[in-house]
Design an enzyme around this catalytic site. Sequence first.
Site, PDB file in Angstrom:
ATOM      1  N   GLY A 266      50.626 -93.065  21.981  1.00 48.87           N
ATOM      2  CA  GLY A 266      50.699 -91.913  22.636  1.00 48.87           C
ATOM      3  C   GLY A 266      49.439 -91.589  23.622  1.00 48.87           C
ATOM      4  O   GLY A 266      49.785 -91.216  24.945  1.00 48.87           O
ATOM      5  N   LEU A 267      48.095 -91.846  23.341  1.00 46.97           N
ATOM      6  CA  LEU A 267      47.560 -92.155  24.658  1.00 46.97           C
ATOM      7  C   LEU A 267      47.240 -93.609  25.931  1.00 46.97           C
ATOM      8  O   LEU A 267      47.034 -93.059  26.918  1.00 46.97           O
ATOM      9  CB  LEU A 267      46.052 -92.525  24.084  1.00 46.97           C
ATOM     10  CG  LEU A 267      45.408 -91.418  22.627  1.00 46.97           C
ATOM     11  CD1 LEU A 267      44.178 -91.928  22.362  1.00 46.97           C
ATOM     12  CD2 LEU A 267      45.178 -90.183  23.082  1.00 46.97           C
TER      13      LEU A 267
ATOM     14  N   GLY B 297      50.843 -95.346  17.954  1.00 49.87           N
ATOM     15  CA  GLY B 297      49.680 -96.348  18.282  1.00 49.87           C
ATOM     16  C   GLY B 297      49.504 -96.316  19.973  1.00 49.87           C
ATOM     17  O   GLY B 297      49.608 -96.866  20.971  1.00 49.87           O
TER      18      GLY B 297
ATOM     19  N   ARG C 218      68.040-101.940  19.010  1.00 53.28           N
ATOM     20  CA  ARG C 218      68.687-100.920  18.004  1.00 53.28           C
ATOM     21  C   ARG C 218      69.448-101.322  17.605  1.00 53.28           C
ATOM     22  O   ARG C 218      70.292 -99.839  16.162  1.00 53.28           O
ATOM     23  CB  ARG C 218      69.003-100.119  19.219  1.00 53.28           C
ATOM     24  CG  ARG C 218      67.653 -98.863  19.443  1.00 53.28           C
ATOM     25  CD  ARG C 218      68.278 -98.607  20.888  1.00 53.28           C
ATOM     26  NE  ARG C 218      67.487 -97.427  21.184  1.00 53.28           N
ATOM     27  CZ  ARG C 218      67.217 -96.853  22.411  1.00 53.28           C
ATOM     28  NH1 ARG C 218      67.994 -96.398  23.423  1.00 53.28           N
ATOM     29  NH2 ARG C 218      65.641 -95.920  22.835  1.00 53.28           N
TER      30      ARG C 218
ATOM     31  N   HIS D  80      67.355-102.744  23.532  1.00 52.63           N
ATOM     32  CA  HIS D  80      68.966-102.825  23.137  1.00 52.63           C
ATOM     33  C   HIS D  80      69.618-103.785  21.656  1.00 52.63           C
ATOM     34  O   HIS D  80      70.614-103.153  20.791  1.00 52.63           O
ATOM     35  CB  HIS D  80      70.331-103.064  23.953  1.00 52.63           C
ATOM     36  CG  HIS D  80      71.492-103.140  24.142  1.00 52.63           C
ATOM     37  ND1 HIS D  80      71.594-102.055  23.843  1.00 52.63           N
ATOM     38  CD2 HIS D  80      71.879-104.558  23.604  1.00 52.63           C
ATOM     39  CE1 HIS D  80      73.298-102.606  23.761  1.00 52.63           C
ATOM     40  NE2 HIS D  80      73.569-103.999  22.899  1.00 52.63           N
TER      41      HIS D  80
ATOM     42  N   ARG E 263      45.287 -98.996  17.232  1.00 54.41           N
ATOM     43  CA  ARG E 263      44.829 -97.479  15.459  1.00 54.41           C
ATOM     44  C   ARG E 263      43.537 -97.806  15.340  1.00 54.41           C
ATOM     45  O   ARG E 263      42.795 -98.272  14.715  1.00 54.41           O
ATOM     46  CB  ARG E 263      45.855 -97.741  13.821  1.00 54.41           C
ATOM     47  CG  ARG E 263      47.502 -98.410  14.277  1.00 54.41           C
ATOM     48  CD  ARG E 263      48.144 -97.255  15.091  1.00 54.41           C
ATOM     49  NE  ARG E 263      47.883 -96.024  13.970  1.00 54.41           N
ATOM     50  CZ  ARG E 263      48.559 -95.921  12.711  1.00 54.41           C
ATOM     51  NH1 ARG E 263      50.015 -96.669  12.511  1.00 54.41           N
ATOM     52  NH2 ARG E 263      48.823 -94.885  12.033  1.00 54.41           N
TER      53      ARG E 263
ATOM     54  N   ARG F 159      48.077 -82.003  21.871  1.00 51.79           N
ATOM     55  CA  ARG F 159      48.834 -81.430  20.592  1.00 51.79           C
ATOM     56  C   ARG F 159      47.360 -82.165  19.419  1.00 51.79           C
ATOM     57  O   ARG F 159      48.080 -81.967  18.327  1.00 51.79           O
ATOM     58  CB  ARG F 159      50.124 -82.041  20.883  1.00 51.79           C
ATOM     59  CG  ARG F 159      50.941 -80.417  21.423  1.00 51.79           C
ATOM     60  CD  ARG F 159      52.438 -80.868  21.352  1.00 51.79           C
ATOM     61  NE  ARG F 159      53.357 -80.029  21.565  1.00 51.79           N
ATOM     62  CZ  ARG F 159      53.400 -79.121  21.236  1.00 51.79           C
ATOM     63  NH1 ARG F 159      53.021 -78.788  19.501  1.00 51.79           N
ATOM     64  NH2 ARG F 159      54.107 -77.628  22.067  1.00 51.79           N
ATOM     65  N   ASN F 160      47.192 -83.738  20.202  1.00 52.20           N
ATOM     66  CA  ASN F 160      46.161 -84.634  19.476  1.00 52.20           C
ATOM     67  C   ASN F 160      44.907 -83.799  18.552  1.00 52.20           C
ATOM     68  O   ASN F 160      44.913 -83.790  17.398  1.00 52.20           O
ATOM     69  CB  ASN F 160      45.650 -86.143  20.207  1.00 52.20           C
ATOM     70  CG  ASN F 160      47.043 -86.559  20.202  1.00 52.20           C
ATOM     71  OD1 ASN F 160      47.870 -86.415  19.386  1.00 52.20           O
ATOM     72  ND2 ASN F 160      47.042 -87.527  20.903  1.00 52.20           N
ATOM     73  N   ALA F 161      44.652 -83.039  19.920  1.00 54.61           N
ATOM     74  CA  ALA F 161      43.409 -82.430  18.877  1.00 54.61           C
ATOM     75  C   ALA F 161      43.926 -81.274  18.356  1.00 54.61           C
ATOM     76  O   ALA F 161      43.018 -80.717  16.919  1.00 54.61           O
ATOM     77  CB  ALA F 161      43.181 -81.416  20.235  1.00 54.61           C
TER      78      ALA F 161
END
Length: 465
Positions: free
Chosen positions: A429-430, A427, A261, A258, A414, A368-370
């Site tokens: 997502g996984l 960095g 942002r 908060h 990364r 989607r990463n693949a």
Amino acid sequence: MKFPNITSLYGRIFAIFWFTMLVVLIAVLALPHLDPRVARETQREQLDRIYQLRDNLEQRYGASNDIQQVLQGVKNNNRRRASSPKDSELPRLFLTDVEGNILQTQNHHDFKTKVLKNFITTVESPSKPMQRLYGRYMLIGPVPIELANRNLHLYVAIRWNQPPPFLLRMFDKPLQLLLVVMIVSTPFLLWLAWALSQPARRLERAAKRVAKGAFTPDPSLEKGTSEFRQAGASFNQMVKAVNQMVSGQQRLLSDISHELRSPLTRLRMATALATRKQGASSELERIDTEAQRLEQMINELLELSRMSTNSHANRETQPATSLWEEVFSDAQFEAEQLGKVLHYPKIPEVLVSGSPQLLMSAVENIVRNAVHYGRQQIKVSMRSSQSHIHIIVEDDGPGVPDTELNDIFRPFYRVSTARDRDSGGTGLGLAITQSAILQHSGTIVASCSSLGGLKMSISLPLTND
């Protein structure tokens, strides 16, 4: 001596031990009084009947002065009673002198002279008639009697038709004694096993709920023996502490997001105003791009935090086809638009329990990463075992060095190769994918693919519902 509390586990074991010892002690003390094979005083009612036999015998042979005649009459009478089934239940009579010498010889198969001699030696006082069981006969005596002007002792053998006492039969037959001990002790052992298993099972169920992410105390754990009550109270205290820690972490991330942002919003508004006044420039575009990336990072951090704290909510049991059929179909269409090929097999007809949104998001992120990093082809394979479903996604992209395969699940990590150099990702997502898989008691492993790129292997437990 300090006795343990009966509500404790050790107290119950202690109580059962001493109860068993008390039963054994009572049996040992009561056995001599219940065993008819032990010599003891004759009861008054039985003694009155013996006196009546003595009086009848004195009256019958009172006129005879020949002791041999009397002894022969008694011997014939005993022989007749032994040979006649009708009279076999009548008592047998035996005479001795005051020194205990037997005056007639017995040759009957059901009673031997040595038995009478053994009984005579156990009598401490001739004035006190005793009784003792030998085989099937109860011997009673001595009773003073006068026959042929001589003072003699009368012994009576009565056929014993009563069954032996229960304890006597048990001690005479070890197998029966063992069976009785097992029958008596089984209820106590079952009760003890139940008392031990119930709190342990409650603790096991509570631990499984916590493993699934449900950090809620269970008041039922604080019941039972004192040891389990203490363990249950400690477990609930631990759950409350973990719940407070996770909630505090969630509040901290929410507060941080908060606070971040607000300046990000002001920064983008200032960038927009500067662009309107001065026109577009590469510097202003770079500022706006970095602000967008920062906002995306904050959103993903919040998603990761919510996933860690609320993964136990909204759990359902659904077929695997309804979870991932649309995910694979959309990814195949996206790959075709990029000039790539995605192959996926028929999804097994199995049931998976968990949060549908998290499960779909985790697999979609991997696929989607693949598609994004693969050069030409992406291969998806699936198989199910008795307890798990396995999903493997491979691509022919640049891949990840072996030394970094375990690091790619770390937040903000990364990869140093071309696979992640200019992807524009945060960095996270996984890290989010791994969190979702672990929250469902599954595993996710990264390795090198035979296609040349990255291979991601997911394993999730199945449900039998």
